[in-house]
Design a protein around this motif. Structure first.
Motif, PDB file in Angstrom:
ATOM      1  N   ASP A  35       0.854  -1.184   0.000  1.00 25.11           N
ATOM      2  CA  ASP A  35       0.000   0.000   0.000  1.00 25.11           C
ATOM      3  C   ASP A  35       0.895   1.241   0.000  1.00 25.11           C
ATOM      4  O   ASP A  35       2.122   1.142  -0.101  1.00 25.11           O
ATOM      5  N   SER A  36       0.290   2.407   0.121  1.00 21.54           N
ATOM      6  CA  SER A  36       1.060   3.650   0.026  1.00 21.54           C
ATOM      7  C   SER A  36       1.992   3.868   1.212  1.00 21.54           C
ATOM      8  O   SER A  36       2.884   4.722   1.156  1.00 21.54           O
ATOM      9  N   SER A  37       1.814   3.091   2.291  1.00 30.71           N
ATOM     10  CA  SER A  37       2.710   3.206   3.445  1.00 30.71           C
ATOM     11  C   SER A  37       3.916   2.282   3.317  1.00 30.71           C
ATOM     12  O   SER A  37       4.791   2.275   4.182  1.00 30.71           O
ATOM     13  N   GLY A  38       3.949   1.491   2.239  1.00 32.85           N
ATOM     14  CA  GLY A  38       5.070   0.579   2.031  1.00 32.85           C
ATOM     15  C   GLY A  38       4.914  -0.759   2.719  1.00 32.85           C
ATOM     16  O   GLY A  38       5.897  -1.486   2.895  1.00 32.85           O
ATOM     17  N   LYS A  39       3.684  -1.110   3.091  1.00 33.32           N
ATOM     18  CA  LYS A  39       3.440  -2.400   3.736  1.00 33.32           C
ATOM     19  C   LYS A  39       2.494  -3.251   2.901  1.00 33.32           C
ATOM     20  O   LYS A  39       1.545  -2.735   2.305  1.00 33.32           O
ATOM     21  N   TYR A  40       2.770  -4.555   2.883  1.00 32.71           N
ATOM     22  CA  TYR A  40       1.837  -5.483   2.255  1.00 32.71           C
ATOM     23  C   TYR A  40       0.670  -5.724   3.206  1.00 32.71           C
ATOM     24  O   TYR A  40       0.796  -5.538   4.429  1.00 32.71           O
ATOM     25  N   ASP A  41      -0.453  -6.145   2.651  1.00 31.89           N
ATOM     26  CA  ASP A  41      -1.652  -6.319   3.469  1.00 31.89           C
ATOM     27  C   ASP A  41      -1.405  -7.188   4.699  1.00 31.89           C
ATOM     28  O   ASP A  41      -1.862  -6.879   5.802  1.00 31.89           O
ATOM     29  N   VAL A  42      -0.656  -8.284   4.533  1.00 35.94           N
ATOM     30  CA  VAL A  42      -0.442  -9.215   5.642  1.00 35.94           C
ATOM     31  C   VAL A  42       0.470  -8.665   6.730  1.00 35.94           C
ATOM     32  O   VAL A  42       0.594  -9.266   7.800  1.00 35.94           O
ATOM     33  N   GLN A  43       1.107  -7.520   6.479  1.00 40.36           N
ATOM     34  CA  GLN A  43       1.974  -6.923   7.491  1.00 40.36           C
ATOM     35  C   GLN A  43       1.211  -6.061   8.491  1.00 40.36           C
ATOM     36  O   GLN A  43       1.762  -5.680   9.521  1.00 40.36           O
ATOM     37  N   HIS A  44      -0.038  -5.778   8.194  1.00 38.51           N
ATOM     38  CA  HIS A  44      -0.832  -4.949   9.094  1.00 38.51           C
ATOM     39  C   HIS A  44      -1.445  -5.802  10.210  1.00 38.51           C
ATOM     40  O   HIS A  44      -1.975  -6.891   9.954  1.00 38.51           O
ATOM     41  N   GLU A  45      -1.387  -5.302  11.428  1.00 34.77           N
ATOM     42  CA  GLU A  45      -1.923  -6.041  12.572  1.00 34.77           C
ATOM     43  C   GLU A  45      -3.425  -6.264  12.454  1.00 34.77           C
ATOM     44  O   GLU A  45      -3.954  -7.255  12.955  1.00 34.77           O
ATOM     45  N   ASP A  46      -4.123  -5.337  11.796  1.00 35.74           N
ATOM     46  CA  ASP A  46      -5.573  -5.469  11.647  1.00 35.74           C
ATOM     47  C   ASP A  46      -5.947  -6.091  10.301  1.00 35.74           C
ATOM     48  O   ASP A  46      -7.018  -5.828   9.759  1.00 35.74           O
ATOM     49  N   TYR A  47      -5.050  -6.921   9.775  1.00 38.89           N
ATOM     50  CA  TYR A  47      -5.288  -7.571   8.480  1.00 38.89           C
ATOM     51  C   TYR A  47      -6.643  -8.273   8.472  1.00 38.89           C
ATOM     52  O   TYR A  47      -6.931  -9.117   9.302  1.00 38.89           O
ATOM     53  N   GLY A  48      -7.484  -7.885   7.500  1.00 34.62           N
ATOM     54  CA  GLY A  48      -8.816  -8.469   7.435  1.00 34.62           C
ATOM     55  C   GLY A  48      -9.121  -9.163   6.130  1.00 34.62           C
ATOM     56  O   GLY A  48     -10.250  -9.590   5.897  1.00 34.62           O
ATOM     57  N   GLY A  49      -8.125  -9.271   5.271  1.00 31.18           N
ATOM     58  CA  GLY A  49      -8.334  -9.912   3.976  1.00 31.18           C
ATOM     59  C   GLY A  49      -7.427  -9.304   2.930  1.00 31.18           C
ATOM     60  O   GLY A  49      -6.758  -8.293   3.172  1.00 31.18           O
ATOM     61  N   PRO A  50      -7.375  -9.913   1.756  1.00 29.57           N
ATOM     62  CA  PRO A  50      -6.439  -9.460   0.723  1.00 29.57           C
ATOM     63  C   PRO A  50      -6.726  -8.053   0.221  1.00 29.57           C
ATOM     64  O   PRO A  50      -7.874  -7.671   0.015  1.00 29.57           O
ATOM     65  N   ASP A  51      -5.683  -7.287   0.041  1.00 25.96           N
ATOM     66  CA  ASP A  51      -5.764  -5.947  -0.528  1.00 25.96           C
ATOM     67  C   ASP A  51      -4.420  -5.657  -1.185  1.00 25.96           C
ATOM     68  O   ASP A  51      -3.372  -6.052  -0.679  1.00 25.96           O
ATOM     69  N   GLY A  52      -4.451  -4.984  -2.318  1.00 26.30           N
ATOM     70  CA  GLY A  52      -3.210  -4.735  -3.037  1.00 26.30           C
ATOM     71  C   GLY A  52      -2.692  -5.979  -3.725  1.00 26.30           C
ATOM     72  O   GLY A  52      -1.512  -6.072  -4.050  1.00 26.30           O
ATOM     73  N   ARG A  53      -3.583  -6.921  -3.962  1.00 25.23           N
ATOM     74  CA  ARG A  53      -3.213  -8.145  -4.675  1.00 25.23           C
ATOM     75  C   ARG A  53      -4.444  -8.717  -5.363  1.00 25.23           C
ATOM     76  O   ARG A  53      -5.581  -8.503  -4.925  1.00 25.23           O
ATOM     77  N   CYS A  54      -4.225  -9.450  -6.441  1.00 32.10           N
ATOM     78  CA  CYS A  54      -5.336 -10.083  -7.148  1.00 32.10           C
ATOM     79  C   CYS A  54      -4.797 -11.165  -8.076  1.00 32.10           C
ATOM     80  O   CYS A  54      -3.588 -11.288  -8.287  1.00 32.10           O
ATOM     81  N   VAL A  55      -5.715 -11.948  -8.617  1.00 30.92           N
ATOM     82  CA  VAL A  55      -5.403 -12.938  -9.645  1.00 30.92           C
ATOM     83  C   VAL A  55      -6.270 -12.619 -10.854  1.00 30.92           C
ATOM     84  O   VAL A  55      -7.452 -12.286 -10.708  1.00 30.92           O
ATOM     85  N   MET A  56      -5.679 -12.691 -12.053  1.00 29.35           N
ATOM     86  CA  MET A  56      -6.414 -12.407 -13.278  1.00 29.35           C
ATOM     87  C   MET A  56      -6.121 -13.476 -14.324  1.00 29.35           C
ATOM     88  O   MET A  56      -5.211 -14.302 -14.153  1.00 29.35           O
ATOM     89  N   LYS A  57      -6.887 -13.451 -15.402  1.00 30.71           N
ATOM     90  CA  LYS A  57      -6.659 -14.333 -16.547  1.00 30.71           C
ATOM     91  C   LYS A  57      -6.512 -13.467 -17.795  1.00 30.71           C
ATOM     92  O   LYS A  57      -7.303 -12.541 -18.014  1.00 30.71           O
ATOM     93  N   SER A  58      -5.520 -13.774 -18.616  1.00 30.76           N
ATOM     94  CA  SER A  58      -5.383 -13.034 -19.871  1.00 30.76           C
ATOM     95  C   SER A  58      -6.503 -13.442 -20.823  1.00 30.76           C
ATOM     96  O   SER A  58      -6.926 -14.601 -20.857  1.00 30.76           O
ATOM     97  N   ASP A  59      -7.006 -12.481 -21.602  1.00 35.78           N
ATOM     98  CA  ASP A  59      -8.110 -12.772 -22.514  1.00 35.78           C
ATOM     99  C   ASP A  59      -7.594 -13.339 -23.836  1.00 35.78           C
ATOM    100  O   ASP A  59      -6.410 -13.669 -23.969  1.00 35.78           O
TER     101      ASP A  59
END
Length: 258
Positions: free
Chosen positions: A91-115
């Motif tokens: 995120d903009s603070s330089g931390k991945y979602d899992v580094q936050h103590e109040d982690y509540g689910g994925p953010d700043g990440r996703c899975v996609m499929k090429s068309d």
């Protein structure tokens, strides 16, 4: 040693020694026209949500919005459909979602499929530089050898499709102050990109505001056979330099004796 589902100190140690990058370059060699690989890092997870083209993977209100337009081709320039693309960034603070103590689910990440055209596009935020965790053994090591713990701003990508070599890579923001001194040696010239302001025409086409930055990149994947052949060739060359005569069987060098 700190090791858990959310803190992978052993991977971090391998990264700062340069071993992760070395193993990747040996196990996943790339011909010149293909996209180079780099380190996976310790913050990839399997919790990312599947997104479709045009969706946002970030809920960070403080990040600079970014439009990402990519396509995937083979070494002959043909689009590759149905590639599983895993994407993650801080995120903009330089931390991945899992580094936050109040982690509540994925953010700043996703899975996609090429068309069918090999295209995938999404919205994220402009990446920022950040320090790797340095409150444990790895941090103590870096301090002892007078190295800083910072990584330049980047966005991770991982590509998987049957018949193609697994590609783990990242794109790095040009001009970052840590571009030439990445703590884990991940930066390669071919992976350094610009993220300029989006132009009005593109903003209208993709339905984004003109305060967005834009990232465009063409990824080139190699087939499993291409990677295997190149790996065998590199092995043969290495043994030839040592004056050893070998042949490759099942991907492994064995003595070539009469």
């Amino acid at each position: 040693m700190i090791q858990s589902d959310l803190r992978k100190e052993f991977i971090l140690l391998s990264d700062v020694f340069g071993l992760s990058l070395l193993v990747d370059s040996i196990d996943h060699p790339k011909p010149p026209q293909s996209t180079e690989g780099t380190v996976l890092g310790p913050f990839h997870t399997l919790e990312a949500e599947l997104k479709t083209n045009g969706e946002s993977m970030s809920h960070d209100p403080n990040g600079k919005p970014l439009l990402v337009l990519c396509n995937i081709k083979d070494t002959n320039g043909q689009p590759i459909e149905g590639v599983n693309v895993d994407i993650w960034e801080t995120d903009s603070s330089g931390k991945y979602d899992v580094q936050h103590e109040d982690y509540g689910g994925p953010d700043g990440r996703c899975v996609m499929k090429s068309d069918e055209k090999g295209v995938f596009w999404f919205k994220g935020i402009v990446p920022v530089s950040y320090p790797i965790p340095y409150d444990g053994p790895v941090g103590k090591f870096l301090k002892q050898v007078y190295r800083h713990p910072y990584r330049p701003a980047h966005m991770h990508f991982m590509f998987q499709k049957e018949g193609y070599d697994h590609l783990i890579t990242a794109l790095y923001l040009r001009g970052d102050p840590y571009e030439t001194s990445d703590a884990v040696f991940g930066v390669k010239n071919s992976l350094i990109v610009d993220m300029p302001p989006v132009d009005k025409e593109t903003a209208e086409k993709y339905g984004v505001a003109e305060d967005y930055a834009i990232l465009k990149y063409d990824f080139v994947m190699v087939t499993e056979k291409q990677a295997s052949d190149l790996r065998d060739m590199n092995s043969m060359k290495a043994f030839e330099k040592l004056g050893r005569k070998v042949r490759i069987e099942g991907g492994l060098p064995v003595p070539d004796v009469d």
